[in-house]
Every structure is written in structure tokens, then in C-alpha cells.
Design an enzyme around this catalytic site. Sequence first.
Site, short mmCIF file in Angstrom:
data_model
loop_
_atom_site.label_atom_id
_atom_site.label_comp_id
_atom_site.label_asym_id
_atom_site.label_seq_id
_atom_site.Cartn_x
_atom_site.Cartn_y
_atom_site.Cartn_z
CE LYS A 20 -2.19 0.69 3.71
NZ LYS A 20 -1.49 1.97 3.95
NE ARG A 95 -4.69 -1.29 11.70
CZ ARG A 95 -3.53 -1.68 11.19
NH1 ARG A 95 -2.76 -0.84 10.56
NH2 ARG A 95 -3.13 -2.92 11.32
NE ARG A 134 11.69 -7.06 6.58
CZ ARG A 134 12.28 -5.95 6.99
NH1 ARG A 134 13.14 -5.34 6.21
NH2 ARG A 134 12.00 -5.44 8.16
NE ARG A 167 13.48 -5.91 11.78
CZ ARG A 167 13.43 -4.74 11.16
NH1 ARG A 167 14.45 -3.92 11.24
NH2 ARG A 167 12.39 -4.39 10.47
NE ARG A 178 3.09 -6.90 11.67
CZ ARG A 178 3.76 -6.44 10.61
NH1 ARG A 178 3.38 -5.33 10.02
NH2 ARG A 178 4.80 -7.08 10.14
#
Length: 227
Positions: A20, A95, A134, A167, A178
Site C-alpha cells: 500500500k 482502520r 525477511r 527480527r 498482525r
Amino acid sequence: MGLQRHDEVILLLGAPGAGKGTQARFLAATLGVPMIASGDLLREHRQRGDDLGRAAQEFMDRGDLVPDELVVDMIVHRLDAPDATAGALLDGFPRNVAQADALEARLIERGGAIRVAVYVDVPSDVLIERLAGRWMCRGCQASFHEVFNPPAVAGVCTTCGGELYQRPDDKREVVANRVAVYLRDTLPVVERYERKGILRRIDGNQSIETVKRALREAVDVEEAITA
Ligand SMILES: [Zn+2]
């Protein structure tokens, strides 16, 4: 086609990992309107220490969330700026349904409207793959991705030979949660605008160029529909 006036906003909605950010910058530039992100506004007001910033800081100092009404006040204040005479693009707001209520109430007060809500739709498993793959290098901080930019040897930095690690925020369980929280809170907002007939759903699981083309078409709307 650009927006017509102050207080007519375009919403860009999409889960983390939907790409986005890139698309918001593109869309705002295409429309010739500013891009407004609530997180940026909050930071700017706090840094300036103005009334809105101090009000927000009080909530944060108490460990409370900044109320939706206050965030919407910041958005509306931003809509008064000279560069927003043709409206604005709201990046990632509202949101949840409460934020949508607060935003719509203030826009209606001002004779404004949500012109169109664009939802960049990407399946959950794709979002999780994009976000969770990642890996970072402990030595040089280089970033790799299991699928899109893998190191030559798994777990080893191609640049410096350092050890790769994930991480906490990039771990699969954290990412999956999430994404689930985003969809739980935001899909009702998407459905609301679908019912109002102002939703444009974009397939975000395509090349960036194809998504851009779809976005351009999505914002070429005939008339605003009052929220
Ligand atoms: Zn390295």
C-alpha cells in the site's frame, strides 16, 4: 480525473504487506493531492507541540490510545491546508469501524464526502509469505527474503558472510497475527463501503505496474457519494 474540492477524500485500504505504501504515493501523485497518513500527522503535531499534539501526548503519557476523534481532528485540520484544495488521499485510514464513524461524522459536518474507497486485496497466505520471509544480517544489516531475494547460502549473508536472523516482527507467528488482526478490524470497513457502492476492490496479488493501472482506473469515478 482529480478530486473536486476540499473534504472530498479517497481512502486507500490494504493489509500490512499489500504494498500500500508504494501505491499510495503513486496514487496521490496521479491525483495531484496530498497523501495523509494518521501516524505521520500524529508525529508532526507532537513535534510541533501544538494544541492537537499536546492533547494527543496527554493520552500517550497515560499509556492510553489517542482517541479516534482526535486523530480525525488532525485529518480535518490537514484538509484545510492549501495543498488539499482538491481533496486528499487517506493512506490506511480508517482502520476500524469506530474510526470510520468518526471520520464520516466530521466530513458530513463540513459538507464533505468519501469519494471512493480503494481496497488493495491480497490473500492472507500471500501477505504472510511477503512479510514473514525477511531475514537480516547481524554484520552489515543487509536484508534478504526467502522467496523474492534469497541469499546464495541459506542463513548466510551474501554480502559479508555474516549470520542471518529474523527480527521478532518478521517471524511467521507474529506476522500471521498482525494480518489476522488487520483483517478482523478492517474488513468490516471494506464491507461498509461496498454496501454504500463506493468501494473499488483491486487485486493486489499482481505486478506493481498492473496494480498501478488498476488503481488509476479505480479512482476515475463519476461522482462522489456522501458517506
Ligand atoms: Zn552482511
